[in-house]
Design an enzyme around this catalytic site. Structure first.
Site, PDB file in Angstrom:
ATOM      1  N   ARG A 167       0.840  -1.204   0.000  1.00  0.00           N
ATOM      2  CA  ARG A 167       0.000   0.000   0.000  1.00  0.00           C
ATOM      3  C   ARG A 167       0.875   1.255   0.000  1.00  0.00           C
ATOM      4  O   ARG A 167       0.537   2.256  -0.629  1.00  0.00           O
ATOM      5  CB  ARG A 167      -0.935  -0.010   1.220  1.00  0.00           C
ATOM      6  CG  ARG A 167      -1.992   1.091   1.175  1.00  0.00           C
ATOM      7  CD  ARG A 167      -3.016   0.937   2.283  1.00  0.00           C
ATOM      8  NE  ARG A 167      -2.407   1.052   3.601  1.00  0.00           N
ATOM      9  CZ  ARG A 167      -3.060   0.816   4.736  1.00  0.00           C
ATOM     10  NH1 ARG A 167      -4.327   0.443   4.722  1.00  0.00           N
ATOM     11  NH2 ARG A 167      -2.445   0.940   5.898  1.00  0.00           N
ATOM     12  N   LYS A 177      -2.351   6.925   1.640  1.00  0.00           N
ATOM     13  CA  LYS A 177      -2.058   7.310   3.015  1.00  0.00           C
ATOM     14  C   LYS A 177      -0.975   8.378   2.952  1.00  0.00           C
ATOM     15  O   LYS A 177       0.221   8.108   3.086  1.00  0.00           O
ATOM     16  CB  LYS A 177      -1.594   6.073   3.796  1.00  0.00           C
ATOM     17  CG  LYS A 177      -1.947   6.111   5.258  1.00  0.00           C
ATOM     18  CD  LYS A 177      -1.845   4.735   5.872  1.00  0.00           C
ATOM     19  CE  LYS A 177      -1.688   4.783   7.377  1.00  0.00           C
ATOM     20  NZ  LYS A 177      -2.804   5.383   8.093  1.00  0.00           N
ATOM     21  N   GLU A 229     -15.651   6.798   5.290  1.00  0.00           N
ATOM     22  CA  GLU A 229     -14.886   6.290   6.427  1.00  0.00           C
ATOM     23  C   GLU A 229     -14.761   7.389   7.461  1.00  0.00           C
ATOM     24  O   GLU A 229     -15.405   8.436   7.346  1.00  0.00           O
ATOM     25  CB  GLU A 229     -13.510   5.786   5.972  1.00  0.00           C
ATOM     26  CG  GLU A 229     -12.640   6.856   5.341  1.00  0.00           C
ATOM     27  CD  GLU A 229     -11.221   6.408   5.025  1.00  0.00           C
ATOM     28  OE1 GLU A 229     -10.749   5.413   5.581  1.00  0.00           O
ATOM     29  OE2 GLU A 229     -10.566   7.092   4.210  1.00  0.00           O
TER      30      GLU A 229
HETATM   31  N1  PLP Z   1      -8.745   4.778   7.092  1.00  0.00           N
HETATM   32  C1  PLP Z   1      -7.894   5.748   7.468  1.00  0.00           C
HETATM   33  C2  PLP Z   1      -8.182   7.137   7.033  1.00  0.00           C
HETATM   34  C3  PLP Z   1      -6.778   5.434   8.260  1.00  0.00           C
HETATM   35  O1  PLP Z   1      -5.924   6.387   8.643  1.00  0.00           O
HETATM   36  C4  PLP Z   1      -6.570   4.113   8.655  1.00  0.00           C
HETATM   37  C5  PLP Z   1      -5.406   3.748   9.454  1.00  0.00           C
HETATM   38  O2  PLP Z   1      -4.422   3.347   8.943  1.00  0.00           O
HETATM   39  C6  PLP Z   1      -7.489   3.134   8.245  1.00  0.00           C
HETATM   40  C7  PLP Z   1      -8.560   3.511   7.468  1.00  0.00           C
HETATM   41  C8  PLP Z   1      -7.311   1.708   8.641  1.00  0.00           C
HETATM   42  O3  PLP Z   1      -6.347   1.061   7.852  1.00  0.00           O
HETATM   43  P1  PLP Z   1      -5.539  -0.165   8.405  1.00  0.00           P
HETATM   44  O4  PLP Z   1      -6.525  -1.172   8.829  1.00  0.00           O
HETATM   45  O5  PLP Z   1      -4.741  -0.622   7.246  1.00  0.00           O
HETATM   46  O6  PLP Z   1      -4.706   0.333   9.529  1.00  0.00           O
HETATM   47  C1  COI Z   2      -3.406   3.709  11.697  1.00  0.00           C
HETATM   48  O1  COI Z   2      -4.338   3.086  12.176  1.00  0.00           O
HETATM   49  O2  COI Z   2      -2.296   3.219  11.497  1.00  0.00           O
HETATM   50  C2  COI Z   2      -3.565   5.105  11.321  1.00  0.00           C
HETATM   51  O3  COI Z   2      -2.828   5.603  10.540  1.00  0.00           O
HETATM   52  C3  COI Z   2      -4.603   5.864  11.956  1.00  0.00           C
HETATM   53  C4  COI Z   2      -4.089   7.140  12.500  1.00  0.00           C
HETATM   54  C5  COI Z   2      -5.266   7.984  12.729  1.00  0.00           C
HETATM   55  C6  COI Z   2      -3.283   6.956  13.738  1.00  0.00           C
END
Ligand code: PLP
Ligand code: COI
Length: 341
Positions: free
Chosen positions: A82, A184, A220
Site C-alpha cells: 500500500r 495514506k 470512512e
Molecule cells: N482509514 C484511514 C483514514 C486510516 O488512517 C486508517 C489507518 O491506517 C485506516 C482507514 C485503517 O487502515 P488499516 O486497517 O490498514 O490500519
Molecule cells: C493507523 O491506524 O495506522 C492510522 O494511521 C490511523 C491514524 C489515525 C493513527
C-alpha cells in the site's frame, strides 16, 4: 530482553521516543543500504519538497508479543504494497517490499524492550514514512528521498477503551483538493485536522465522512474504516475507491466469513440505511475494532441498540477472533503473521 519500566496497561495513543529508528536515503536513482540510528531529529533544507508541497506518505502497523513470547507483526506485506501505491500517487520512488519487511524486522528487534508484553492491552505502533527531501521551488517532485521507520508503544486509540464512542457526520469532505483518501499521504490527514478539532470540541470522538460528490454514501472516518452488522448478523462494510483500503477491514472480512461463518457484504452503503443496522464499529490498526454507539447527524441521533453500553455481540466476536489471531492465541491464515523474533 529486559522491558522498559512503563505502566503498559495505562498508556494512551501517544508518542514515546524509543531507542532506534530506521533510515534509508534515495539519491541518483537508487536506495542506499539503510541503517538504524539513535537521533530522533531530522534536519532538512528549508525548501525540501516535503515542507513546500507536502510530498510525504506514511504507513501504520503494529508489533505484538504473543502468548508464547515471540514478537510478531500482522500482515506487514500489505503495508509495504500500500505504501508503494501511495508513493506512486505522489511521484515518489517505491521502497521495495523486501526492504520494507527487513527494515521493520531490524527496527522492531532493536527496540524489543519497547514492545509491550502479552496481555497488557498495548502494542508497538510502527510508523514507516517517506518524504521528498531536496529543495524544489517550482511545483515538481523531489529527486532525493528519505524513508524512515519510527516506533512507539501505544494503548487504545479512543479514550475509555472498549466503551462505545459517539461520532458525528462531518461538515467537511475528507479528500484533499487534488487527491483522494485512498492514499495514506500527509496531505489527506492535514485536510482532516480542522474537522477532527471541531468534532472533539463538540464532544465527538470522530467524523463520519460521506462521499464528496453526493453526500449520500458512507465513506470512512478520519483514521478508520467502518463495519456494520445487520439485524440478522451480516457484516456490511463500505466499498469506495476514495477511502483507505484498510488492512484491518480486509482481514475482518476474512475472519467473519471463514472463522465465524458470517455473511459478508462489501458494497456501497447509503447513509439512509444506517438506522437499520444493529451494530457499528470502526476498524484500523490504531482503532483495532472500536464500537460506535451513536452517530450524530447535525442534531439527529442514530443509535445502535446492540452496542450502546458495550460492544455488540457480533463486533465482540470479530474483535476477539481478530486480536486472538494477531496475538497468537488463535491460528492465523497462512502468511498473516510475520515473526520478528
Ligand atoms: N482509514 C484511514 C483514514 C486510516 O488512517 C486508517 C489507518 O491506517 C485506516 C482507514 C485503517 O487502515 P488499516 O486497517 O490498514 O490500519
Ligand atoms: C493507523 O491506524 O495506522 C492510522 O494511521 C490511523 C491514524 C489515525 C493513527
Amino acid at each position: 530482553m529486559e522491558k522498559k519500566n512503563i505502566d503498559w496497561g495505562n498508556i494512551g495513543f501517544g508518542y514515546m521516543e524509543a531507542d532506534y529508528r530506521y533510515v534509508s536515503y534515495y539519491k541518483d536513482g537508487k536506495w542506499d543500504d539503510g541503517a538504524l540510528v539513535t537521533d530522533p531529529n531530522i534536519t532538512l533544507n528549508e525548501c525540501a519538497c516535503v515542507f513546500q508541497y507536502a510530498q510525504t506518505v506514511f504507513e501504520g502497523l503494529k508489533a505484538y508479543t504473543t502468548q508464547d513470547g515471540h514478537i510478531v507483526c500482522f500482515r506487514p506485506d500489505l503495508n509495504a504494497s500500500r505504501m508503494i501505491d501511495s508513493a506512486e500517487r505522489l511521484v515518489m520512488p517505491p521502497f521495495p517490499e523486501d526492504r520494507f519487511l527487513d527494515a521493520v524486522k531490524q527496527v522492531v528487534k532493536a527496540n524489543a524492550a519497547w514492545v509491550p508484553p502479552f496481555g497488557s492491552g498495548a502494542s508497538l505502533y510502527i510508523r514507516p514514512y517517506l518524504m521528498g527531501i531536496n529543495s524544489v521551488i517550482g511545483v515538481k517532485p523531489a529527486d532525493e528521498y528519505m524513508f524512515r521507520i519510527l516506533v512507539t508503544p501505544v494503548g487504545p486509540y479512543f479514550k475509555g477503551g472498549a466503551k462505545p464512542i459517539t461520532i458525528k457526520v462531518s461538515d467537511y469532505d475528507r479528500a484533499a483538493p487534488h487527491g483522494t483518501g485512498d492514499i495514506k499521504a500527509g496531505l489527506n490527514y492535514a485536510m482532516s485536522l480542522r474537522p477532527i478539532v471541531k468534532a472533539h470540541e463538540e464532544g465527538f470522538a470522530e467524523n463520519m465522512y460521506l462521499d464528496a460528490a453526493t453526500r449520500t454514501k458512507v465513506e470512512e472516518t478520519g483514521g478508520a474504516n467502518f463495519i456494520f452488522i445487520t439485524k440478522d448478523g451480516t457484516l456490511v462494510t463500505p466499498k469506495s475507491n476514495s477511502i483507505l483500503p484498510s488492512i484491518t477491514r480486509r482481514s475482518i472480512m476474512v475472519v467473519a466469513e471463514k472463522y465465524l461463518g458470517m455473511k459478508v457484504e462489501h458494497r456501497e452503503v447509503y447513509f439512509d440505511e444506517l438506522a437499520d443496522f444493529a451494530e457499528c464499529g470502526l476498524c484500523g490498526t490504531a482503532a483495532v475494532i472500536s464500537p460506535v454507539g451513536k452517530i450524530n447527524d447535525h442534531g439527529k441521533e442514530i443509535c445502535f441498540p446492540a452496542g450502546m453500553e458495550e460492544m455488540g455481540p457480533y463486533t465482540k466476536k470479530l474483535y476477539d477472533t481478530l486480536t486472538g489471531i494477531q496475538m497468537g492465541t488463535i491460528e492465523a491464515p497462512e502468511g498473516w503473521i510475520y515473526t520478528i523474533e
